[in-house]
Design an enzyme around this catalytic site. Structure first.
Site, PDB file in Angstrom:
ATOM      1  N   GLY A 256       0.843  -1.191   0.000  1.00 14.94           N
ATOM      2  CA  GLY A 256       0.000   0.000   0.000  1.00 14.94           C
ATOM      3  C   GLY A 256       0.877   1.239   0.000  1.00 14.94           C
ATOM      4  N   CYS A 257       0.345   2.316   0.509  1.00  6.75           N
ATOM      5  CA  CYS A 257       1.063   3.593   0.526  1.00  6.75           C
ATOM      6  C   CYS A 257       2.396   3.444   1.251  1.00  6.75           C
ATOM      7  CB  CYS A 257       0.206   4.640   1.230  1.00  6.75           C
ATOM      8  SG  CYS A 257       1.054   6.203   1.472  1.00  6.75           S
ATOM      9  N   PHE A 258       3.464   3.889   0.619  1.00 10.63           N
ATOM     10  CA  PHE A 258       4.786   3.714   1.231  1.00 10.63           C
ATOM     11  C   PHE A 258       4.973   4.531   2.493  1.00 10.63           C
ATOM     12  CE2 PHE A 258       6.522   6.086  -2.784  1.00 10.63           C
ATOM     13  CZ  PHE A 258       5.949   7.285  -2.406  1.00 10.63           C
ATOM     14  N   TRP A 259       4.206   5.601   2.678  1.00  7.19           N
ATOM     15  CA  TRP A 259       4.315   6.373   3.913  1.00  7.19           C
ATOM     16  C   TRP A 259       4.023   5.483   5.119  1.00  7.19           C
ATOM     17  CZ3 TRP A 259       0.577  10.931   2.415  1.00  7.19           C
ATOM     18  CH2 TRP A 259       1.172  11.714   1.412  1.00  7.19           C
ATOM     19  N   CYS A 260       2.989   4.645   4.978  1.00  4.89           N
ATOM     20  CA  CYS A 260       2.554   3.799   6.099  1.00  4.89           C
ATOM     21  C   CYS A 260       3.552   2.682   6.365  1.00  4.89           C
ATOM     22  CB  CYS A 260       1.198   3.177   5.781  1.00  4.89           C
ATOM     23  SG  CYS A 260      -0.078   4.400   5.479  1.00  4.89           S
TER      24      CYS A 260
END
Length: 180
Positions: free
Chosen positions: A13-17
């Site tokens: 999913g989102c790489f930030w997470c």
């Protein structure tokens, strides 16, 4: 002590997470957000978001296998994302959010496939696991503003709603693996 570090790249999913969790893991010496396994050379965030480059949003992890094993890293990975949703994590949809393990050694490939088989056999998930296991290809680091995003923007809405609960889940489930 002189250790040989290894690299494994994960799309969850989102790489930030994903980055927000793995920066807290003992034995992980570097976490870099980026894009991998697409067909465009040096893609931008905007290009990846169109879904036409074939790239996945990933985190490249450099780790010390004397401190944390590939298997332990992958167990964390399977707790912090849903490996059963094709091209989606929560409200984020598109091929850039697919579940993927991008390996750099044959041993990592074996460990990943073994763990996937165990998770499938255990019926831990209600739906089939769709995580792809492939050799890392065509990796490109994300733009500077994506690096350490959660650490720099903890009160940003997406971080509070999506990243913070993943970090909390990691801390609760894997407290023994958290950096002091």
């Amino acid at each position: 002590m002189n250790h040989t570090f290894q690299t494994i790249t994960l799309g969850g999913g989102c790489f930030w997470c994903t980055e927000a969790v793995f920066v807290e893991v003992q034995g992980i010496v570097d976490v870099e957000s980026g894009y991998s396994n697409g067909h465009v050379h040096q893609p931008s965030y905007e290009a990846v978001c169109t879904g036409t480059t074939g790239h996945n949003e990933v985190v490249k992890l450099v780790y010390d296998p004397a401190v944390i094993s590939t298997r332990e890293i992958l167990k964390i990975f399977f707790v912090i994302h849903d490996p059963t949703t094709l091209n989606r994590q929560g409200n984020d949809t598109g091929t850039q959010y697919r579940s993927g393990i991008y390996v750099s050694t044959p041993e990592q490939d074996s460990v990943a496939r073994e763990l996937l088989a165990e998770l499938t056999a255990s019926k831990h998930y209600d739906r089939p696991i769709v995580t792809e296991v492939l050799a890392l290809q065509n990796y490109w680091p994300a733009e500077a503003y994506h690096q350490d995003f959660f650490a720099r923007n903890p009160n940003q809405g997406y971080c509070m709603a999506v990243a913070a609960p993943k970090v909390a889940k990691f801390r609760k489930t894997f407290a023994r693996l958290q950096k002091p």
